[in-house]
Write a protein that holds these residues in place. Structure first.
Motif, PDB file in Angstrom:
ATOM      1  N   ASN A  47     -24.299  25.220 -18.364  1.00  0.00           N
ATOM      2  CA  ASN A  47     -24.246  24.315 -19.508  1.00  0.00           C
ATOM      3  C   ASN A  47     -24.375  25.072 -20.825  1.00  0.00           C
ATOM      4  OD1 ASN A  47     -24.017  22.233 -17.708  1.00  0.00           O
ATOM      5  ND2 ASN A  47     -26.142  21.594 -17.834  1.00  0.00           N
ATOM      6  N   GLU A  88     -17.720  23.843 -16.101  1.00  0.00           N
ATOM      7  CA  GLU A  88     -17.817  22.480 -15.571  1.00  0.00           C
ATOM      8  C   GLU A  88     -19.002  21.737 -16.178  1.00  0.00           C
ATOM      9  OE1 GLU A  88     -17.926  20.425 -11.232  1.00  0.00           O
ATOM     10  OE2 GLU A  88     -16.782  22.298 -11.341  1.00  0.00           O
ATOM     11  N   SER A  89     -19.250  22.004 -17.447  1.00  0.00           N
ATOM     12  CA  SER A  89     -20.330  21.341 -18.171  1.00  0.00           C
ATOM     13  C   SER A  89     -19.746  20.155 -18.924  1.00  0.00           C
ATOM     14  CB  SER A  89     -21.005  22.322 -19.140  1.00  0.00           C
ATOM     15  OG  SER A  89     -21.919  21.658 -19.968  1.00  0.00           O
ATOM     16  N   ARG A  90     -20.056  18.962 -18.449  1.00  0.00           N
ATOM     17  CA  ARG A  90     -19.519  17.777 -19.097  1.00  0.00           C
ATOM     18  C   ARG A  90     -20.052  17.636 -20.518  1.00  0.00           C
ATOM     19  NH1 ARG A  90     -21.230  13.831 -14.260  1.00  0.00           N
ATOM     20  NH2 ARG A  90     -23.058  15.163 -14.510  1.00  0.00           N
ATOM     21  N   TRP A  92     -18.082  20.044 -22.682  1.00  0.00           N
ATOM     22  CA  TRP A  92     -16.742  19.508 -22.914  1.00  0.00           C
ATOM     23  C   TRP A  92     -16.779  18.411 -23.965  1.00  0.00           C
ATOM     24  CZ3 TRP A  92     -14.605  18.748 -17.222  1.00  0.00           C
ATOM     25  CH2 TRP A  92     -14.506  20.004 -16.612  1.00  0.00           C
ATOM     26  N   VAL A 115      -9.917  16.454 -16.446  1.00  0.00           N
ATOM     27  CA  VAL A 115     -10.778  15.302 -16.208  1.00  0.00           C
ATOM     28  C   VAL A 115     -10.985  15.066 -14.721  1.00  0.00           C
ATOM     29  CG1 VAL A 115     -10.915  12.779 -16.530  1.00  0.00           C
ATOM     30  CG2 VAL A 115     -10.172  14.231 -18.397  1.00  0.00           C
ATOM     31  N   THR A 152     -14.517  15.889 -13.663  1.00  0.00           N
ATOM     32  CA  THR A 152     -15.505  14.898 -14.083  1.00  0.00           C
ATOM     33  C   THR A 152     -15.415  13.639 -13.235  1.00  0.00           C
ATOM     34  OG1 THR A 152     -15.368  15.764 -16.329  1.00  0.00           O
ATOM     35  CG2 THR A 152     -16.324  13.578 -16.060  1.00  0.00           C
ATOM     36  N   ARG A 203     -17.154  14.224  -9.879  1.00  0.00           N
ATOM     37  CA  ARG A 203     -18.620  14.244  -9.984  1.00  0.00           C
ATOM     38  C   ARG A 203     -19.183  12.858 -10.245  1.00  0.00           C
ATOM     39  NH1 ARG A 203     -20.442  18.973 -13.918  1.00  0.00           N
ATOM     40  NH2 ARG A 203     -22.462  18.110 -13.330  1.00  0.00           N
TER      41      ARG A 203
END
Length: 851
Positions: A292, A340-342, A345, A447, A450, A453
């Motif tokens: 993150n 892959e850190s929402r 993003w 997307v 996301t 997940r």
């Protein structure tokens, strides 16, 4: 010759102003020099205005007065120029204003920034100590060189080495320090350092945590000072741009090469089987080892490069320059996706939208042109590497990387050529269509992660909401001053409403509020807003990067990484350096006229302290007109001397304290590597404890190697430094049980359980030692005490059993795997027999050893 002197920052009076010089000297109480400040409005230059020399003719005859300019706030600094007198020559001393100081400050700043990248972002205190030693030691040396460099240049002005010369040097040092344009920016981290220092002195939940945070902010103070010095130089912007590119490139390329198998990077890729944490089963953490924070920093770098590339694309340029401008974009965006850190993003997307909205209408399309092809290729590369769980074979991984990189460069080149072609509407329509298609493809591929997940569950989001609710409740207990450093890490187990795992509160603002209260929040908010304002006016291309820092810091614990603050400081200094550079360009064609009214305004704006700062040594026999005047001069001199002594004490104390903590860390690691019971292990532990007696883990390890009473005394003393550490209470309860003091052991274990109630192993250990204490009391003939001890142990077991049943029956996440331990029912049964007065079996299989 005149322009060259003005470039050096030195303006001399003309002959027609000799009368004004005399008036100013009288107004300044006999001072033998006056100062002027040149204010240049460079708003148009920073916002895309005219950059050529067409307006220089009108500006040469301009007169700049304070009331005619926008720059009234000292926060942005003023280009101050000393005029006439011997002190102006000391300002031009090569040891201060020459290129040597610029090179030294630039190299040291870049070294510290790269050290932060290579040391895991300086998250752990053990990584912080060596970097702080380098910074504090270097600046201490620079301070002494600075002291030696301030001296009269003419032989007639030299004074024999005496107290008078020492006082003169101190006065010059203080005047330079307080008139330095970057000093205001140093006050913000200095305020945070002072807050943690007061907590460490007055008492907090963790003295070691407060001391570590004080040292962390001391490093940020020193780093801010270095970047401020660099930003004040005419070529400081080049150094700052170079450092940003080196650090960003290092973070991005090291992560990409680690995924492709080229660079061995331990812990660079986080692997997990939990689909809620990663849909691909692996996430890129890079040198920071935390996806993150890595994604947020890479997003900052990607947006800065995006705005820089957009400025190049806005006009027809050669192909080589265009490729060089967009070269870092694809790997930076790929690294952002691979994290892959929402949250990263989302923060980067919001900042990109803000950058798009703030652009002028004609500059928005180049921004899209620069983003389209690299983002589409980065999304394709992300899907390829994610399918291989970020562990592709080296050759296919390299081929995929090279192909995506080449496609991004060629695609951007093609879009730019179509856009700048001289045809009618067809090329522009084709370019817009390509942008839309590339953006849609990138969105669909990016997307997907996301969506996977979110389909797996939202447990991690629910856990964060629970953390934030608990943190707000804890914050209300000390809303204004906070609890000191590492508050959440030391107290969350005592107040958590469910057994979640979280040594960090995952919110930078809440973390600061818990540590320093509203005072820290106000300091950081003021620092952030003023930096944002400075960047908005002088370097709008850096605005999106600072916005990512603020947005993602409110969603995660990026601010626990010292590197994040260093990058924030770096961007703020870069904006000031760009302002200094543009003012230097304008100043080369501007004639500044000084008037008596201007000097009168300047003298009124000076503080009482700076007004009486002499710039030249005076005879000690100058008659004083009043006792108040004498007292005022003596007080000013005491303040100046005290300030220098405080600076020296702070730098020297930082070096001394950090060196002791570094020695303790090295000795503790050596002790951990030795076999248990080895005499060398105890020697290392003793040296480590003498160097740093505040660390609870070190104290616990040492106490286990000491006799009972000595260990108890050591642990009790450690409670004064770490009153919220549950393991210390468990160790004290174990010692009390060995001494046959069941009641005292029960009190210690009750306190340990209250501080960490979702610790199943700890509760099982407490039950074991309560049974052992009851047995020892029974053997010693204290039957009633044994029954009371056993009854207290039964109550512990019943509460433990009830809590485990509630967690098992509830619908809350059990990240800590809190259950009723295997041996706990046996301990509870034995305690019941002891409490009932039955003759206990003294050697059951169940109680031969501790869990």
């Amino acid at each position: 010759m005149k322009n060259r002197r003005m470039d050096k920052g030195v303006l001399r009076y003309r002959r027609g102003y000799e009368a004004n010089e005399l008036m100013v000297e009288q107004a300044f109480d006999g001072s033998r020099h006056a100062e002027g400040t040149e204010y240049v409005d460079n708003r148009d230059l920073c916002n895309g205005g005219k950059r050529d020399g067409r307006d220089s003719k009108g500006s040469r005859d301009s007169t700049y007065n304070r009331e005619d300019t926008y720059n009234k706030d000292d926060t942005y600094g003023a280009i101050q120029t000393e005029v006439s007198g011997s002190f102006s020559q000391s300002l031009r001393c090569k040891r201060y204003s020459g290129s040597g100081w610029t090179v030294g400050s630039g190299i040291l700043s870049i070294v510290l920034l790269l050290a932060g990248c290579l040391s895991g972002g300086l998250y752990y205190s053990a990584d912080l100590y060596p970097v702080l030693l380098i910074a504090a030691g270097s600046i201490l040396i620079m301070f002494f060189l600075f002291l030696v460099g301030i001296c009269p240049q003419k032989a007639s002005e030299r004074i024999p080495v005496s107290l008078v010369q020492g006082q003169w040097n101190i006065e010059q040092i203080i005047e330079k320090i307080f008139r330095f344009p970057g000093m205001l920016r140093v006050l913000w981290p200095l305020g945070m350092m002072t807050c943690f220092g007061l907590h460490a002195w007055a008492g907090s939940v963790s003295k070691q945590g407060s001391m570590d945070e004080m040292l962390r902010w001391s490093l940020l103070v020193l780093f801010t000072l270095l970047t401020a010095i660099l930003a004040a130089r005419t070529d400081g912007a080049r150094w700052l741009a170079c450092g940003w590119q080196i650090a960003g490139g290092l973070l991005v390329l090291s992560g990409i090469f680690a995924v492709c198998g080229i660079l061995p990077l331990p812990f660079g890729v986080m692997r997990t089987a939990d689909p809620e944490i990663s849909s691909a089963g692996a996430r890129l953490g890079g040198l920071l080892q935390y996806p993150n924070a890595y994604g947020a920093i890479v997003g900052m770098y990607a947006l800065e490069r995006l705005t820089a590339a957009a400025r190049v694309i806005a006009r027809p340029v050669p192909a080589g320059r265009l490729i060089a401008a967009v070269l870092p974009l694809m790997p930076a965006q790929a690294a952002l996706l691979l994290s892959e850190s929402r949250g990263a993003w989302l923060a980067t997307g919001c900042a990109a939208v803000a950058a798009f909205a703030l652009q002028r209408r004609g500059a928005r399309l180049p921004l899209l042109l620069a983003m389209a092809a690299p983002l589409a290729c980065a999304a394709w590369l992300y899907r390829q590497l994610a399918a291989a769980q970020l562990a592709p074979a080296p050759v296919p991984g390299l081929l995929a990387l090279a192909g995506a990189w080449a496609a991004a460069l060629l695609g951007t080149l093609l879009l730019c050529r179509l856009w700048h072609s001289g045809a009618a509407k067809a090329p522009r329509a084709a370019a817009l269509t390509a942008i839309v298609l590339a953006g849609a493809a990138a969105a669909l591929m990016a997307v997907a992660s996301t969506a996977d997940r979110l389909a797996a569950g939202v447990g991690t989001g629910v856990s964060r909401l629970q953390m934030w609710r608990d943190a707000l409740q804890l914050w209300t207990e000390a809303a204004w001053l906070g609890h000191g450093g590492d508050t959440w890490r030391n107290m969350f187990r005592a107040i958590q409403s469910s057994p979640y795992v979280g040594g960090e509160v995952h919110n930078g603002l809440l973390d600061l509020a818990l540590d320093t209260g509203m005072i820290g929040i106000v300091l950081v908010a003021g620092w952030f807003l003023l930096t944002l304002r400075s960047i908005f006016y002088f370097a709008p291309q850096l605005f999106p990067s600072v916005l990512v820092f603020g947005l993602h810091g409110a969603m995660d614990f990026d601010w626990s990484f010292t590197l994040s603050w260093m990058l924030f400081i770096w961007l703020g200094a870069w904006a000031v350096a760009l302002k200094t550079e543009t003012e230097g360009v304008q100043r080369s064609g501007v004639t500044v006229k000084y008037t008596p009214f201007r000097f009168k305004l300047r003298s009124k704006s000076r503080s009482l302290f700076l007004r009486y700062l002499p710039t030249q040594s005076r005879p000690a026999t100058v008659p004083m007109r009043s006792f108040f005047h004498i007292l005022q001069r003596v007080t000013a001199r005491l303040i100046r001397v005290s300030t220098v002594m405080i600076i020296l004490f702070w730098l020297g104390g930082t070096v001394w304290l950090t060196s002791r903590y570094a020695v303790a860390e090295v000795q503790y690691r050596q002790a951990m590597s030795e076999p248990d019971g080895n005499p060398a292990q105890k020697v290392h532990l003793m040296v480590a404890f003498q160097s740093n007696p505040n660390r609870p883990d070190m104290v616990i390890f040492l106490a286990r190697s000491l006799p009972g009473r000595e260990a108890e005394s050591l642990l009790l003393n450690s409670l004064s430094h770490s009153p919220m550490h549950p393991q210390i209470y468990i160790e004290l309860g174990r010692l009390a049980a060995q001494f046959g003091e069941g009641q005292q052991a029960g009190e210690y274990f009750e306190q340990a359980i209250a501080l960490n109630r979702y610790d199943g192993i700890g509760q099982s250990v407490a039950l074991y030692w309560m049974e052992q204490a009851a047995r020892r009391e029974w053997k010693a003939g204290f039957t009633d005490r044994a029954r009371q001890t056993a009854a207290a142990g039964v109550q512990m077991y019943e509460r433990y059993q009830l809590l485990a049943e509630e967690v098992e029956a509830g619908n809350v996440r059990n990240d800590r795997r809190f259950v009723l331990e295997e041996h706990a029912p046996g301990y509870g049964e034995n305690l019941r027999r002891l409490a009932s007065g039955s003759s206990p079996p003294f050697t059951p299989e169940l109680t031969k050893r501790s869990p």
